[in-house]
Motif scaffolding. Structure first.
Motif, mmCIF file in Angstrom:
data_model
loop_
_atom_site.group_PDB
_atom_site.id
_atom_site.type_symbol
_atom_site.label_atom_id
_atom_site.label_comp_id
_atom_site.label_asym_id
_atom_site.label_seq_id
_atom_site.Cartn_x
_atom_site.Cartn_y
_atom_site.Cartn_z
ATOM 1 N N ALA A 27 0.826 -1.206 0.000
ATOM 2 C CA ALA A 27 0.000 0.000 0.000
ATOM 3 C C ALA A 27 0.863 1.260 0.000
ATOM 4 O O ALA A 27 0.530 2.253 -0.660
ATOM 5 C CB ALA A 27 -0.944 -0.014 1.199
ATOM 6 N N SER A 50 2.132 1.721 -3.480
ATOM 7 C CA SER A 50 1.035 2.174 -4.329
ATOM 8 C C SER A 50 0.702 3.642 -4.076
ATOM 9 O O SER A 50 0.439 4.405 -5.012
ATOM 10 C CB SER A 50 -0.198 1.303 -4.075
ATOM 11 O OG SER A 50 -1.283 1.748 -4.830
ATOM 12 N N ALA A 51 0.728 4.057 -2.823
ATOM 13 C CA ALA A 51 0.464 5.458 -2.487
ATOM 14 C C ALA A 51 1.528 6.371 -3.081
ATOM 15 O O ALA A 51 1.205 7.413 -3.664
ATOM 16 C CB ALA A 51 0.400 5.634 -0.976
ATOM 17 N N SER A 102 1.030 6.552 -6.870
ATOM 18 C CA SER A 102 -0.202 7.266 -7.227
ATOM 19 C C SER A 102 -0.069 8.764 -7.003
ATOM 20 O O SER A 102 -0.483 9.561 -7.853
ATOM 21 C CB SER A 102 -1.379 6.721 -6.420
ATOM 22 O OG SER A 102 -1.615 5.379 -6.745
ATOM 23 N N TYR A 145 -0.208 11.689 -9.744
ATOM 24 C CA TYR A 145 -1.206 12.754 -9.636
ATOM 25 C C TYR A 145 -0.553 14.131 -9.661
ATOM 26 O O TYR A 145 -1.046 15.042 -10.326
ATOM 27 C CB TYR A 145 -2.028 12.596 -8.355
ATOM 28 C CG TYR A 145 -2.966 13.755 -8.141
ATOM 29 C CD1 TYR A 145 -4.079 13.931 -8.970
ATOM 30 C CD2 TYR A 145 -2.731 14.702 -7.155
ATOM 31 C CE1 TYR A 145 -4.924 15.005 -8.798
ATOM 32 C CE2 TYR A 145 -3.576 15.776 -6.971
ATOM 33 C CZ TYR A 145 -4.673 15.928 -7.789
ATOM 34 O OH TYR A 145 -5.516 17.003 -7.632
ATOM 35 N N GLY A 163 -8.170 9.947 -10.693
ATOM 36 C CA GLY A 163 -8.100 8.556 -10.249
ATOM 37 C C GLY A 163 -6.832 8.277 -9.461
ATOM 38 O O GLY A 163 -6.844 7.479 -8.516
ATOM 39 N N TYR A 164 -5.734 8.930 -9.830
ATOM 40 C CA TYR A 164 -4.478 8.751 -9.099
ATOM 41 C C TYR A 164 -4.596 9.297 -7.674
ATOM 42 O O TYR A 164 -4.066 8.715 -6.731
ATOM 43 C CB TYR A 164 -3.316 9.422 -9.820
ATOM 44 C CG TYR A 164 -2.977 8.782 -11.141
ATOM 45 C CD1 TYR A 164 -2.764 7.418 -11.245
ATOM 46 C CD2 TYR A 164 -2.869 9.548 -12.295
ATOM 47 C CE1 TYR A 164 -2.455 6.829 -12.447
ATOM 48 C CE2 TYR A 164 -2.553 8.963 -13.510
ATOM 49 C CZ TYR A 164 -2.347 7.608 -13.577
ATOM 50 O OH TYR A 164 -2.037 7.027 -14.777
ATOM 51 N N ILE A 197 -7.394 9.538 -5.899
ATOM 52 C CA ILE A 197 -8.259 8.617 -5.155
ATOM 53 C C ILE A 197 -7.488 7.363 -4.764
ATOM 54 O O ILE A 197 -7.569 6.901 -3.615
ATOM 55 C CB ILE A 197 -9.510 8.280 -5.988
ATOM 56 C CG1 ILE A 197 -10.369 9.541 -6.146
ATOM 57 C CG2 ILE A 197 -10.314 7.154 -5.347
ATOM 58 C CD1 ILE A 197 -11.463 9.413 -7.170
ATOM 59 N N THR A 198 -6.713 6.817 -5.697
ATOM 60 C CA THR A 198 -5.906 5.633 -5.398
ATOM 61 C C THR A 198 -4.883 5.928 -4.306
ATOM 62 O O THR A 198 -4.662 5.106 -3.408
ATOM 63 C CB THR A 198 -5.193 5.134 -6.667
ATOM 64 O OG1 THR A 198 -6.167 4.881 -7.677
ATOM 65 C CG2 THR A 198 -4.395 3.880 -6.397
ATOM 66 N N LEU A 238 -6.763 6.136 -0.917
ATOM 67 C CA LEU A 238 -7.145 4.796 -0.475
ATOM 68 C C LEU A 238 -5.929 3.989 -0.017
ATOM 69 O O LEU A 238 -6.009 3.215 0.940
ATOM 70 C CB LEU A 238 -7.890 4.056 -1.582
ATOM 71 C CG LEU A 238 -9.285 4.594 -1.917
ATOM 72 C CD1 LEU A 238 -9.864 3.862 -3.123
ATOM 73 C CD2 LEU A 238 -10.203 4.483 -0.723
ATOM 74 N N SER A 239 -4.799 4.179 -0.689
ATOM 75 C CA SER A 239 -3.578 3.478 -0.294
ATOM 76 C C SER A 239 -3.072 3.952 1.059
ATOM 77 O O SER A 239 -2.601 3.143 1.872
ATOM 78 C CB SER A 239 -2.500 3.660 -1.357
ATOM 79 O OG SER A 239 -2.896 3.074 -2.570
#
Length: 105
Positions: free
Chosen positions: A60, A63-64, A67, A71, A79-80, A82-83, A86-87
């Motif tokens: 995670a 991924s964060a 992302s 972004y 979307g980046y 939001i991802t 969430l990460s």
């Protein structure tokens, strides 16, 4: 400027676009490989009823970072963002699960 001057100037530059492209591609392949291995470990740990929060936290966090970087360089792609959010939530939840596993709280 004629073609020969442009070629000479490009040859004098220290940045090699091909080398940079290969580095980026290698980094991408490396992270995909690591992610696949981590997913295998998560599945393996689930099968044997072992906690997976530490590995999920690492995935995670990666991924964060990816992302948010994407972004900040492409603000029109929400979307980046939001991802990334969430990460970050996944990292915090995984950290909480890990801390409770060790009896910290």
């Amino acid at each position: 400027m004629d073609n020969e001057d442009i070629l000479k100037k490009a040859q004098q530059e220290k940045n090699d676009e091909r080398e940079e492209h290969i580095k980026v591609k290698a980094f991408h392949i490396g992270w995909v490989s690591v992610s696949v291995v981590m997913l295998f470990l998560i599945i393996f740990r689930i099968i044997f009823n072992e906690p997976t929060s530490d590995i999920i936290m690492i995935l995670a966090a990666q991924s964060a970072a990816v992302s948010f970087y994407q972004y900040f360089n492409m603000r029109d792609k929400k979307g980046y963002l939001i991802t990334g959010i969430l990460s970050i939530v996944a990292v915090l939840l995984s950290a909480a699960a890990l801390l409770s596993q060790y009896g910290v709280y």
